[in-house]
Design a protein around this motif. Structure first.
Motif, PDB file in Angstrom:
ATOM      1  N   THR A 257       3.272  30.400  -1.755  1.00  0.00           N
ATOM      2  CA  THR A 257       4.250  30.072  -2.798  1.00  0.00           C
ATOM      3  C   THR A 257       3.543  29.736  -4.108  1.00  0.00           C
ATOM      4  O   THR A 257       3.993  30.141  -5.189  1.00  0.00           O
ATOM      5  CB  THR A 257       5.129  28.892  -2.340  1.00  0.00           C
ATOM      6  N   LEU A 258       2.420  29.030  -4.010  1.00  0.00           N
ATOM      7  CA  LEU A 258       1.658  28.658  -5.206  1.00  0.00           C
ATOM      8  C   LEU A 258       0.921  29.852  -5.803  1.00  0.00           C
ATOM      9  O   LEU A 258       0.715  29.925  -7.009  1.00  0.00           O
ATOM     10  CB  LEU A 258       0.671  27.540  -4.865  1.00  0.00           C
ATOM     11  N   GLY A 259       0.513  30.787  -4.923  1.00  0.00           N
ATOM     12  CA  GLY A 259      -0.253  31.936  -5.399  1.00  0.00           C
ATOM     13  C   GLY A 259      -1.741  31.777  -5.194  1.00  0.00           C
ATOM     14  O   GLY A 259      -2.543  32.541  -5.741  1.00  0.00           O
ATOM     15  N   HIS A 260      -2.148  30.802  -4.392  1.00  0.00           N
ATOM     16  CA  HIS A 260      -3.565  30.545  -4.125  1.00  0.00           C
ATOM     17  C   HIS A 260      -3.665  29.697  -2.864  1.00  0.00           C
ATOM     18  O   HIS A 260      -2.847  28.804  -2.658  1.00  0.00           O
ATOM     19  CB  HIS A 260      -4.193  29.796  -5.317  1.00  0.00           C
ATOM     20  N   PRO A 261      -4.675  29.915  -2.013  1.00  0.00           N
ATOM     21  CA  PRO A 261      -4.833  29.061  -0.827  1.00  0.00           C
ATOM     22  C   PRO A 261      -4.989  27.591  -1.225  1.00  0.00           C
ATOM     23  O   PRO A 261      -5.563  27.276  -2.272  1.00  0.00           O
ATOM     24  CB  PRO A 261      -6.114  29.578  -0.168  1.00  0.00           C
ATOM     25  N   VAL A 262      -4.474  26.713  -0.360  1.00  0.00           N
ATOM     26  CA  VAL A 262      -4.508  25.275  -0.649  1.00  0.00           C
ATOM     27  C   VAL A 262      -5.119  24.510   0.513  1.00  0.00           C
ATOM     28  O   VAL A 262      -5.225  25.021   1.634  1.00  0.00           O
ATOM     29  CB  VAL A 262      -3.089  24.716  -0.938  1.00  0.00           C
TER      30      VAL A 262
ATOM     31  N   PHE B 256       0.509  18.514   6.824  1.00  0.00           N
ATOM     32  CA  PHE B 256       1.163  19.802   6.971  1.00  0.00           C
ATOM     33  C   PHE B 256       0.380  20.585   8.028  1.00  0.00           C
ATOM     34  O   PHE B 256      -0.847  20.487   8.084  1.00  0.00           O
ATOM     35  CB  PHE B 256       1.158  20.588   5.651  1.00  0.00           C
ATOM     36  N   ASP B 257       1.081  21.378   8.842  1.00  0.00           N
ATOM     37  CA  ASP B 257       0.355  22.189   9.821  1.00  0.00           C
ATOM     38  C   ASP B 257      -0.180  23.452   9.125  1.00  0.00           C
ATOM     39  O   ASP B 257       0.102  23.697   7.940  1.00  0.00           O
ATOM     40  CB  ASP B 257       1.216  22.501  11.048  1.00  0.00           C
ATOM     41  N   ASP B 258      -0.960  24.250   9.850  1.00  0.00           N
ATOM     42  CA  ASP B 258      -1.605  25.427   9.254  1.00  0.00           C
ATOM     43  C   ASP B 258      -0.597  26.429   8.691  1.00  0.00           C
ATOM     44  O   ASP B 258      -0.822  27.004   7.621  1.00  0.00           O
ATOM     45  CB  ASP B 258      -2.497  26.118  10.292  1.00  0.00           C
ATOM     46  N   ASP B 259       0.507  26.641   9.400  1.00  0.00           N
ATOM     47  CA  ASP B 259       1.526  27.575   8.908  1.00  0.00           C
ATOM     48  C   ASP B 259       2.172  27.067   7.618  1.00  0.00           C
ATOM     49  O   ASP B 259       2.419  27.839   6.684  1.00  0.00           O
ATOM     50  CB  ASP B 259       2.607  27.817   9.968  1.00  0.00           C
ATOM     51  N   GLU B 260       2.458  25.764   7.570  1.00  0.00           N
ATOM     52  CA  GLU B 260       3.050  25.181   6.358  1.00  0.00           C
ATOM     53  C   GLU B 260       2.077  25.255   5.190  1.00  0.00           C
ATOM     54  O   GLU B 260       2.467  25.581   4.057  1.00  0.00           O
ATOM     55  CB  GLU B 260       3.456  23.729   6.616  1.00  0.00           C
ATOM     56  N   LEU B 261       0.789  24.989   5.443  1.00  0.00           N
ATOM     57  CA  LEU B 261      -0.212  25.105   4.372  1.00  0.00           C
ATOM     58  C   LEU B 261      -0.295  26.535   3.857  1.00  0.00           C
ATOM     59  O   LEU B 261      -0.402  26.756   2.648  1.00  0.00           O
ATOM     60  CB  LEU B 261      -1.585  24.655   4.866  1.00  0.00           C
ATOM     61  N   ALA B 262      -0.250  27.501   4.776  1.00  0.00           N
ATOM     62  CA  ALA B 262      -0.288  28.907   4.356  1.00  0.00           C
ATOM     63  C   ALA B 262       0.937  29.248   3.507  1.00  0.00           C
ATOM     64  O   ALA B 262       0.820  29.943   2.487  1.00  0.00           O
ATOM     65  CB  ALA B 262      -0.366  29.816   5.582  1.00  0.00           C
ATOM     66  N   THR B 263       2.095  28.749   3.895  1.00  0.00           N
ATOM     67  CA  THR B 263       3.320  29.003   3.127  1.00  0.00           C
ATOM     68  C   THR B 263       3.235  28.336   1.755  1.00  0.00           C
ATOM     69  O   THR B 263       3.622  28.938   0.741  1.00  0.00           O
ATOM     70  CB  THR B 263       4.554  28.506   3.902  1.00  0.00           C
TER      71      THR B 263
ATOM     72  N   SER C 115       0.837  -1.195   0.000  1.00  0.00           N
ATOM     73  CA  SER C 115       0.000   0.000   0.000  1.00  0.00           C
ATOM     74  C   SER C 115       0.875   1.249   0.000  1.00  0.00           C
ATOM     75  O   SER C 115       2.059   1.215   0.330  1.00  0.00           O
ATOM     76  CB  SER C 115      -0.921  -0.013   1.221  1.00  0.00           C
ATOM     77  N   ASP C 116       0.258   2.341  -0.389  1.00  0.00           N
ATOM     78  CA  ASP C 116       0.943   3.629  -0.440  1.00  0.00           C
ATOM     79  C   ASP C 116       0.112   4.671   0.285  1.00  0.00           C
ATOM     80  O   ASP C 116      -1.123   4.575   0.358  1.00  0.00           O
ATOM     81  CB  ASP C 116       1.119   4.095  -1.889  1.00  0.00           C
ATOM     82  N   ASP C 117       0.789   5.683   0.799  1.00  0.00           N
ATOM     83  CA  ASP C 117       0.142   6.871   1.329  1.00  0.00           C
ATOM     84  C   ASP C 117       0.527   8.034   0.433  1.00  0.00           C
ATOM     85  O   ASP C 117       1.677   8.143  -0.007  1.00  0.00           O
ATOM     86  CB  ASP C 117       0.604   7.141   2.765  1.00  0.00           C
ATOM     87  N   VAL C 118      -0.450   8.884   0.152  1.00  0.00           N
ATOM     88  CA  VAL C 118      -0.221  10.038  -0.709  1.00  0.00           C
ATOM     89  C   VAL C 118      -0.777  11.268  -0.017  1.00  0.00           C
ATOM     90  O   VAL C 118      -1.944  11.297   0.362  1.00  0.00           O
ATOM     91  CB  VAL C 118      -0.903   9.867  -2.087  1.00  0.00           C
ATOM     92  N   LEU C 119       0.065  12.263   0.161  1.00  0.00           N
ATOM     93  CA  LEU C 119      -0.356  13.545   0.723  1.00  0.00           C
ATOM     94  C   LEU C 119      -0.416  14.523  -0.442  1.00  0.00           C
ATOM     95  O   LEU C 119       0.614  14.836  -1.051  1.00  0.00           O
ATOM     96  CB  LEU C 119       0.640  14.009   1.790  1.00  0.00           C
ATOM     97  N   SER C 120      -1.625  14.973  -0.777  1.00  0.00           N
ATOM     98  CA  SER C 120      -1.823  15.857  -1.927  1.00  0.00           C
ATOM     99  C   SER C 120      -2.158  17.264  -1.471  1.00  0.00           C
ATOM    100  O   SER C 120      -2.880  17.462  -0.487  1.00  0.00           O
ATOM    101  CB  SER C 120      -2.957  15.348  -2.818  1.00  0.00           C
ATOM    102  N   ILE C 121      -1.647  18.226  -2.212  1.00  0.00           N
ATOM    103  CA  ILE C 121      -1.944  19.639  -2.021  1.00  0.00           C
ATOM    104  C   ILE C 121      -2.730  20.083  -3.248  1.00  0.00           C
ATOM    105  O   ILE C 121      -2.282  19.882  -4.390  1.00  0.00           O
ATOM    106  CB  ILE C 121      -0.645  20.466  -1.916  1.00  0.00           C
ATOM    107  N   ILE C 122      -3.916  20.661  -3.003  1.00  0.00           N
ATOM    108  CA  ILE C 122      -4.747  21.147  -4.108  1.00  0.00           C
ATOM    109  C   ILE C 122      -5.242  22.560  -3.774  1.00  0.00           C
ATOM    110  O   ILE C 122      -5.373  22.910  -2.595  1.00  0.00           O
ATOM    111  CB  ILE C 122      -5.947  20.214  -4.398  1.00  0.00           C
ATOM    112  N   PRO C 123      -5.534  23.374  -4.790  1.00  0.00           N
ATOM    113  CA  PRO C 123      -6.099  24.703  -4.542  1.00  0.00           C
ATOM    114  C   PRO C 123      -7.484  24.582  -3.908  1.00  0.00           C
ATOM    115  O   PRO C 123      -8.227  23.625  -4.182  1.00  0.00           O
ATOM    116  CB  PRO C 123      -6.202  25.317  -5.941  1.00  0.00           C
TER     117      PRO C 123
END
Length: 155
Positions: free
Chosen positions: A143-148, A132-139, A2-10
C-alpha cells in the motif's frame, strides 16, 4: 503513565512516499490496529523527517550486538549517540563501533528488539496489538509502495 508505540518505517531509511500513499497506508494501519474496547480510536502520527531519524524501541531495548565481532555494545553509547543527534537527525548512519573499532552502519547493528532509522514513519500510539504479522506487513508495504519493517517502543 507509559505508552506503547508501534511504528512502520520503510526498509530503506532514506525512502519517502507521496502523500496519497502515506494516507492510504495510515488508514490501513488504523484498520489493522483498532482502538480500545471502550471505543477509543488509536492515535496515528504520520511524519516526514528532514534527516535520518532514529525510531527506537525505547525501554524495550535489551541489547545491541556488533555485526562484526558479535560483542555487546554498551546501550549508553547508543543513547549518547541518539541524544547528540536528537535535534537535527543523522546526515549518515556510518559509525565506528566501540567494541572492535569496525566501520559499520547504525542500521546494521543487531538490536534485541528492533530499532531503525527513517525519513518517514507511521506511529500508532497504544495499539491493541503487539505486532503486525508478515502478511499484514507485506500489505502495508504494498500500500505504501515500498517494503516496511516495524518497531515497537515502550516509552
Amino acid at each position: 503513565m507509559s505508552d506503547d508505540v508501534l511504528s512502520i518505517i520503510p526498509t530503506d531509511p532514506q525512502w519517502q512516499p507521496d502523500r496519497p500513499a502515506a494516507e492510504r497506508t495510515a488508514a490501513l494501519a488504523a484498520d489493522l490496529a483498532p482502538g480500545q474496547d471502550d471505543g477509543i480510536e488509536v492515535e496515528i502520527d504520520v511524519t516526514w523527517h528532514e534527516a535520518l531519524t532514529p525510531v527506537d524501541c525505547g525501554a524495550n531495548l535489551e541489547r545491541i550486538g556488533c555485526p562484526h565481532c558479535d560483542a555487546s555494545i554498551d546501550i549508553e553509547w547508543y543513547a549518547d549517540l541518539l541524544e547528540t543527534h536528537c535535534d537535527d537527525g543523522f546526515a549518515t548512519l556510518a559509525v565506528t563501533v566501540p567494541c572492535c573499532g569496525a566501520a559499520t552502519s547504525l542500521d546494521a547493528l543487531d538490536y534485541a528488539w528492533p530499532c531503525g532509522f527513517a525519513r518517514f514513519e507511521i506511529a500508532i500510539w497504544n495499539p491493541e496489538r503487539d505486532w503486525f504479522d508478515d502478511d499484514e506487513l507485506a500489505t502495508l508495504g504494498d500500500t505504501l509502495g515500498h517494503p516496511v519493517k516495524q518497531i515497537r517502543a515502550h516509552i
